[in-house]
Write a protein that holds these residues in place. Structure first.
Motif, PDB file in Angstrom:
ATOM      1  N   ALA A  93       0.927  -1.200   0.154  1.00 14.53           N
ATOM      2  CA  ALA A  93      -0.146   0.046   0.043  1.00 14.53           C
ATOM      3  C   ALA A  93       0.696   1.342   0.058  1.00 14.53           C
ATOM      4  N   ILE A  94       0.140   2.432  -0.386  1.00 17.43           N
ATOM      5  CA  ILE A  94       1.046   3.707  -0.637  1.00 17.43           C
ATOM      6  C   ILE A  94       0.276   4.759  -0.082  1.00 17.43           C
ATOM      7  N   ARG A  95       0.948   5.649   0.421  1.00 19.29           N
ATOM      8  CA  ARG A  95       0.047   7.008   0.588  1.00 19.29           C
ATOM      9  C   ARG A  95       0.639   8.012  -0.348  1.00 19.29           C
ATOM     10  N   PRO A  96       0.041   9.270  -0.568  1.00 19.39           N
ATOM     11  CA  PRO A  96       0.116  10.006  -1.653  1.00 19.39           C
ATOM     12  C   PRO A  96       1.437  11.020  -1.259  1.00 19.39           C
ATOM     13  N   ASP A  97       1.901  10.866   0.072  1.00 15.21           N
ATOM     14  CA  ASP A  97       3.286  11.784   0.170  1.00 15.21           C
ATOM     15  C   ASP A  97       4.437  10.989  -0.460  1.00 15.21           C
ATOM     16  N   VAL A  98       4.239   9.660  -1.061  1.00 14.97           N
ATOM     17  CA  VAL A  98       5.598   9.333  -1.541  1.00 14.97           C
ATOM     18  C   VAL A  98       5.163   8.872  -3.272  1.00 14.97           C
ATOM     19  N   SER A  99       6.289   8.778  -3.928  1.00 17.89           N
ATOM     20  CA  SER A  99       5.784   8.495  -5.237  1.00 17.89           C
ATOM     21  C   SER A  99       6.011   6.911  -5.769  1.00 17.89           C
ATOM     22  N   GLU A 100       6.987   6.292  -4.971  1.00 20.90           N
ATOM     23  CA  GLU A 100       7.213   4.725  -5.099  1.00 20.90           C
ATOM     24  C   GLU A 100       7.173   4.305  -3.930  1.00 20.90           C
ATOM     25  N   LYS A 101       6.896   2.907  -3.524  1.00 19.76           N
ATOM     26  CA  LYS A 101       7.121   2.076  -2.777  1.00 19.76           C
ATOM     27  C   LYS A 101       7.057   0.588  -3.193  1.00 19.76           C
ATOM     28  N   LYS A 102       8.431   0.318  -2.570  1.00 23.24           N
ATOM     29  CA  LYS A 102       9.006  -1.367  -3.057  1.00 23.24           C
ATOM     30  C   LYS A 102       8.994  -2.084  -2.029  1.00 23.24           C
ATOM     31  N   GLU A 103       8.378  -3.163  -2.254  1.00 24.35           N
ATOM     32  CA  GLU A 103       8.622  -4.299  -1.176  1.00 24.35           C
ATOM     33  C   GLU A 103       8.873  -5.434  -2.016  1.00 24.35           C
ATOM     34  N   GLY A 104      10.156  -5.948  -2.046  1.00 20.93           N
ATOM     35  CA  GLY A 104      10.483  -7.408  -2.743  1.00 20.93           C
ATOM     36  C   GLY A 104      10.303  -7.038  -4.025  1.00 20.93           C
ATOM     37  N   ARG A 105       9.717  -8.040  -4.841  1.00 19.73           N
ATOM     38  CA  ARG A 105       9.384  -7.762  -6.170  1.00 19.73           C
ATOM     39  C   ARG A 105       8.254  -6.981  -6.525  1.00 19.73           C
ATOM     40  N   PHE A 106       7.711  -6.362  -5.707  1.00 13.82           N
ATOM     41  CA  PHE A 106       6.290  -5.639  -5.910  1.00 13.82           C
ATOM     42  C   PHE A 106       6.760  -4.256  -5.686  1.00 13.82           C
ATOM     43  N   THR A 107       6.233  -3.331  -6.484  1.00 10.56           N
ATOM     44  CA  THR A 107       6.546  -2.009  -6.643  1.00 10.56           C
ATOM     45  C   THR A 107       5.330  -1.231  -6.970  1.00 10.56           C
ATOM     46  N   ILE A 108       4.650  -0.052  -6.019  1.00 13.45           N
ATOM     47  CA  ILE A 108       3.770   0.847  -6.449  1.00 13.45           C
ATOM     48  C   ILE A 108       4.433   2.034  -6.932  1.00 13.45           C
ATOM     49  N   SER A 109       3.925   2.510  -7.944  1.00 11.65           N
ATOM     50  CA  SER A 109       4.286   3.817  -8.644  1.00 11.65           C
ATOM     51  C   SER A 109       3.079   4.654  -8.248  1.00 11.65           C
TER      52      SER A 109
END
Lengths: 113, 114
Positions: free
Chosen positions: B49-65
């Protein structure tokens, strides 16, 4: 690891009949939710429940639906007079607080004939 | 009103490839964007999951942009494995929504071929 459980896994009923879908949320959770997913469509919010009362409901959750927490563990969704369009997968979810991760059960597939 | 739009509906990717799933939202009050993974016969489970204060979050092989100005976010699955074959849902929630309900996307069925 604690998990949300739901029974039955599949319920087949005749149109006009009443059904009760059962959920056992994770024991220390305080917020409970029902969602439904019509085949091939998105998961839709139905209702949230906190402190033994409905806190919010969607426009889908009309008078034919009701929820109850009859004891300290079960959380039920009742559909009073089922319609063909009620056929869907129904998911129960719970969390310890409204901004925590929601844990989903495996769902009950309801088929209305 | 479809508040969260997800694409594609389905995706086939070879083992080792990259799976990309996109979501767009309409309500600028949304401030929490999770991705859920669902295997057949199971309920959705939080993946990342991500909040809008960051542009990217990575956990292992999974990334949210996350692109706040475009009101879009995407899930990238790197080095896709057959065990990643599942349905993926994006979702959105408002912190001002006291009861924490999610708006879900329509889901993307991902099949990773050996």
């Amino acid at each position: 690891e604690p998990e949300v459980t739901q029974t039955p896994s599949h319920q087949v009923t005749q149109m006009g009949q009443e059904v009760i879908l059962r959920c056992v949320p994770i024991s220390n959770h305080l917020y409970f939710y029902w969602y439904r997913q019509i085949l091939g469509q998105k998961v839709e919010f139905l209702v949230s429940f906190y402190n033994n009362e409905i806190s919010e409901k969607s426009e889908i959750f009309d008078d034919q639906f009701s929820v109850e927490r009859p004891d300290g563990s079960n959380f039920t969704l009742k559909i009073r007079s089922t319609k063909l369009e009620d056929s869907a997968m129904y998911f129960c979810a719970s969390n310890p607080g409204p901004y925590n991760e929601q844990f989903f059960g495996p769902g009950t597939r309801l088929t209305v004939l | 009103q479809q508040q969260v739009k997800q694409s594609p509906q389905s995706l086939i990717v070879q083992k080792g490839g990259i799976s990309i799933i996109n979501c767009a939202y309409e309500n600028t009050a949304f401030d929490y964007f999770p991705w859920y993974q669902q295997f057949p016969g199971k309920g959705p489970a939080l993946l990342i999951a991500i909040r809008p204060d960051v542009s990217e979050k990575k956990e292992g092989r999974f990334t949210i942009s996350f692109n706040k100005s475009a009101k879009q976010f995407s899930l990238h699955i790197m080095d896709s494995q057959p065990g990643d074959s599942a349905t993926y849902f994006c979702a959105a929630r408002m912190t001002t929504d006291s009861w924490g309900k999610f708006q879900f996307g329509a889901g993307t069925q991902v099949v990773v071929t050996p």
